[in-house]
Design a protein around this motif. Sequence first.
Motif, PDB file in Angstrom:
ATOM      1  N   LEU A 169      14.873 111.415 -53.373  1.00 43.39           N
ATOM      2  CA  LEU A 169      15.782 110.321 -53.678  1.00 43.39           C
ATOM      3  C   LEU A 169      15.822 110.036 -55.178  1.00 43.39           C
ATOM      4  CD1 LEU A 169      14.991 107.812 -50.762  1.00 43.39           C
ATOM      5  CD2 LEU A 169      17.061 109.186 -51.064  1.00 43.39           C
ATOM      6  N   ALA A 170      14.661 110.097 -55.810  1.00 41.67           N
ATOM      7  CA  ALA A 170      14.606 109.855 -57.246  1.00 41.67           C
ATOM      8  C   ALA A 170      15.399 110.924 -58.006  1.00 41.67           C
ATOM      9  CB  ALA A 170      13.154 109.835 -57.721  1.00 41.67           C
ATOM     10  N   ILE A 171      15.238 112.183 -57.599  1.00 41.43           N
ATOM     11  CA  ILE A 171      16.001 113.263 -58.226  1.00 41.43           C
ATOM     12  C   ILE A 171      17.494 113.034 -58.039  1.00 41.43           C
ATOM     13  CG2 ILE A 171      16.540 115.733 -58.101  1.00 41.43           C
ATOM     14  CD1 ILE A 171      13.591 116.193 -57.354  1.00 41.43           C
ATOM     15  N   LEU A 172      17.893 112.597 -56.841  1.00 42.82           N
ATOM     16  CA  LEU A 172      19.310 112.335 -56.555  1.00 42.82           C
ATOM     17  C   LEU A 172      19.836 111.194 -57.424  1.00 42.82           C
ATOM     18  CD1 LEU A 172      21.647 113.194 -54.685  1.00 42.82           C
ATOM     19  CD2 LEU A 172      20.912 111.401 -53.102  1.00 42.82           C
ATOM     20  N   ILE A 173      19.043 110.130 -57.562  1.00 44.68           N
ATOM     21  CA  ILE A 173      19.457 108.990 -58.388  1.00 44.68           C
ATOM     22  C   ILE A 173      19.688 109.421 -59.831  1.00 44.68           C
ATOM     23  CG2 ILE A 173      18.641 106.817 -59.407  1.00 44.68           C
ATOM     24  CD1 ILE A 173      17.216 106.268 -56.719  1.00 44.68           C
ATOM     25  N   VAL A 174      18.784 110.218 -60.358  1.00 46.60           N
ATOM     26  CA  VAL A 174      18.906 110.663 -61.747  1.00 46.60           C
ATOM     27  C   VAL A 174      20.046 111.665 -61.894  1.00 46.60           C
ATOM     28  CG1 VAL A 174      17.748 111.880 -63.632  1.00 46.60           C
ATOM     29  CG2 VAL A 174      16.487 110.211 -62.259  1.00 46.60           C
ATOM     30  N   ALA A 175      20.140 112.609 -60.952  1.00 44.85           N
ATOM     31  CA  ALA A 175      21.183 113.635 -61.038  1.00 44.85           C
ATOM     32  C   ALA A 175      22.580 113.023 -60.980  1.00 44.85           C
ATOM     33  CB  ALA A 175      20.998 114.653 -59.918  1.00 44.85           C
ATOM     34  N   LEU A 176      22.739 111.967 -60.183  1.00 47.15           N
ATOM     35  CA  LEU A 176      24.045 111.324 -60.044  1.00 47.15           C
ATOM     36  C   LEU A 176      24.262 110.214 -61.072  1.00 47.15           C
ATOM     37  CD1 LEU A 176      24.313 111.041 -56.138  1.00 47.15           C
ATOM     38  CD2 LEU A 176      25.316 112.774 -57.641  1.00 47.15           C
ATOM     39  N   GLY A 177      23.246 109.917 -61.861  1.00 46.44           N
ATOM     40  CA  GLY A 177      23.382 108.894 -62.894  1.00 46.44           C
ATOM     41  C   GLY A 177      23.542 107.491 -62.344  1.00 46.44           C
ATOM     42  N   ILE A 178      22.887 107.191 -61.233  1.00 49.16           N
ATOM     43  CA  ILE A 178      22.997 105.860 -60.617  1.00 49.16           C
ATOM     44  C   ILE A 178      22.092 104.885 -61.369  1.00 49.16           C
ATOM     45  CG2 ILE A 178      22.690 104.519 -58.507  1.00 49.16           C
ATOM     46  CD1 ILE A 178      23.063 107.139 -56.937  1.00 49.16           C
ATOM     47  N   ASP A 179      22.706 103.995 -62.149  1.00 58.59           N
ATOM     48  CA  ASP A 179      21.918 103.070 -62.962  1.00 58.59           C
ATOM     49  C   ASP A 179      22.258 101.606 -62.693  1.00 58.59           C
ATOM     50  OD1 ASP A 179      24.427 103.008 -64.012  1.00 58.59           O
ATOM     51  OD2 ASP A 179      23.835 103.474 -66.080  1.00 58.59           O
ATOM     52  N   ASN A 180      22.934 101.348 -61.583  1.00 53.59           N
ATOM     53  CA  ASN A 180      23.354  99.978 -61.272  1.00 53.59           C
ATOM     54  C   ASN A 180      22.749  99.482 -59.957  1.00 53.59           C
ATOM     55  OD1 ASN A 180      24.793 101.742 -59.699  1.00 53.59           O
ATOM     56  ND2 ASN A 180      26.757 100.676 -59.883  1.00 53.59           N
ATOM     57  N   ILE A 181      21.507  99.877 -59.697  1.00 54.96           N
ATOM     58  CA  ILE A 181      20.838  99.440 -58.472  1.00 54.96           C
ATOM     59  C   ILE A 181      20.561  97.940 -58.584  1.00 54.96           C
ATOM     60  CG2 ILE A 181      18.750  99.669 -57.071  1.00 54.96           C
ATOM     61  CD1 ILE A 181      18.628 102.587 -57.983  1.00 54.96           C
ATOM     62  N   PRO A 182      20.961  97.158 -57.599  1.00 51.43           N
ATOM     63  CA  PRO A 182      20.791  95.696 -57.670  1.00 51.43           C
ATOM     64  C   PRO A 182      19.333  95.300 -57.862  1.00 51.43           C
ATOM     65  CG  PRO A 182      22.215  96.311 -55.838  1.00 51.43           C
ATOM     66  CD  PRO A 182      21.636  97.582 -56.364  1.00 51.43           C
ATOM     67  N   MET A 183      19.119  94.225 -58.637  1.00 51.41           N
ATOM     68  CA  MET A 183      17.770  93.751 -58.923  1.00 51.41           C
ATOM     69  C   MET A 183      17.031  93.354 -57.657  1.00 51.41           C
ATOM     70  SD  MET A 183      16.565  90.838 -61.646  1.00 51.41           S
ATOM     71  CE  MET A 183      17.307  91.783 -62.971  1.00 51.41           C
ATOM     72  N   VAL A 184      17.762  92.859 -56.646  1.00 52.78           N
ATOM     73  CA  VAL A 184      17.117  92.433 -55.406  1.00 52.78           C
ATOM     74  C   VAL A 184      16.485  93.626 -54.687  1.00 52.78           C
ATOM     75  CG1 VAL A 184      19.155  92.719 -53.922  1.00 52.78           C
ATOM     76  CG2 VAL A 184      17.427  90.977 -53.361  1.00 52.78           C
ATOM     77  N   ILE A 185      16.907  94.844 -55.039  1.00 51.00           N
ATOM     78  CA  ILE A 185      16.309  96.062 -54.483  1.00 51.00           C
ATOM     79  C   ILE A 185      15.279  96.635 -55.453  1.00 51.00           C
ATOM     80  CG2 ILE A 185      16.746  98.443 -53.760  1.00 51.00           C
ATOM     81  CD1 ILE A 185      19.483  97.537 -52.786  1.00 51.00           C
ATOM     82  N   SER A 186      15.657  96.749 -56.719  1.00 53.85           N
ATOM     83  CA  SER A 186      14.797  97.408 -57.695  1.00 53.85           C
ATOM     84  C   SER A 186      13.509  96.636 -57.980  1.00 53.85           C
ATOM     85  CB  SER A 186      15.559  97.637 -59.000  1.00 53.85           C
ATOM     86  OG  SER A 186      15.932  96.412 -59.602  1.00 53.85           O
ATOM     87  N   GLN A 187      13.585  95.310 -58.062  1.00 56.51           N
ATOM     88  CA  GLN A 187      12.398  94.523 -58.397  1.00 56.51           C
ATOM     89  C   GLN A 187      11.326  94.572 -57.306  1.00 56.51           C
ATOM     90  OE1 GLN A 187      11.394  92.950 -61.230  1.00 56.51           O
ATOM     91  NE2 GLN A 187      13.106  94.060 -62.138  1.00 56.51           N
ATOM     92  N   PRO A 188      11.675  94.388 -56.034  1.00 63.09           N
ATOM     93  CA  PRO A 188      10.631  94.535 -55.000  1.00 63.09           C
ATOM     94  C   PRO A 188      10.007  95.927 -54.972  1.00 63.09           C
ATOM     95  CG  PRO A 188      12.538  93.397 -54.107  1.00 63.09           C
ATOM     96  CD  PRO A 188      12.930  93.896 -55.459  1.00 63.09           C
ATOM     97  N   ILE A 189      10.839  96.963 -55.166  1.00 65.89           N
ATOM     98  CA  ILE A 189      10.312  98.329 -55.193  1.00 65.89           C
ATOM     99  C   ILE A 189       9.334  98.495 -56.345  1.00 65.89           C
ATOM    100  CG2 ILE A 189      10.937 100.739 -55.650  1.00 65.89           C
ATOM    101  CD1 ILE A 189      13.458 100.292 -54.012  1.00 65.89           C
TER     102      ILE A 189
END
Length: 304
Positions: A169-189
């Motif tokens: 999943l991390a490779i996919l996020i970086v490969a697709l350039g996904i940089d707008n993950i909501p804080m309500v998801i990113s902060q708990p992770i």
Amino acid sequence: MEHINIMLILLVVVIVGYVAGKLEYMGGDFDRRLSNIIIDITCPALILSSTMGGTLPDRRMILPLLAISVLTYLMLTVVAWWLPRYLTRRTEDNGVVGFALMFGNVGFIGYPIVGAIFGHEAVFYAAILNVVNTLSVFTVGVILVKGEKSSLAFKPQVLVSMPMIAAYLAILIVALGIDNIPMVISQPITMIGNITVPGALLIIGSSMSRLSWRAMMGSRVVYVTTAFRLLILPLLLYGLFYLLGFDTLVLNINTLIIAMPVATYGTILCLRYGHDTTLITEITLISTLFSVVSIPLVAQLLMG
């Protein structure tokens, strides 16, 4: 000096775990449950959070990391088959020594150490390196432990463990350039991932607290194998890959990953295939103890 300070800080946490184990705050079923939490929950969160720091890791690093990892384990496979015959007189121990030479504890110790020394996003790069490591453990590693060159016991499900899924999943996020993950998801992770480093170090200290001094003494084979695992092989491969022109960050992270103490998978595989666990347990213990000194030394050499 900065990297030595980081390792001293980590060592203090290990000592706290040791004391907690001696005082019976930790140990036994508590350690097993906490280990499962770290492997299946906090470590995957740590991997994912490495892509959620506001700035994505460099996607151009993915292919060089995979390339250096493939080359690393091809070379270590040769070492694991050739070198043990010169390190031990017992031919039945060749496979176990080979496994110890080839595989370091990437998932449990490697991720926290790489993140602490190279920064949070470097955990993503370590996760890429661990894809090839995991594949090699359950193919070449199984053959080494079983001592049967013709049989292969690889099971595809090892590639869909929680840490591996997080790496994909991390490779996919970086490969697709996904940089707008909501804080309500990113902060708990991120918060959950931050448990990994202190949790893993506390467990290491607690595990050491239950070992006798005699068990910590080891033997000539144990110490020589440990020297190759922690220092000699990482530095030799560093020199080779430096000559091949790999990027400095790729080279440094790969070298530090190689310099980890022996993977705990070795003991698990010995138990599964009926091989005596004494030698692999001793090498795992001694290499883990000495890594407290060797890892900051290697990090200092890498970072100048």
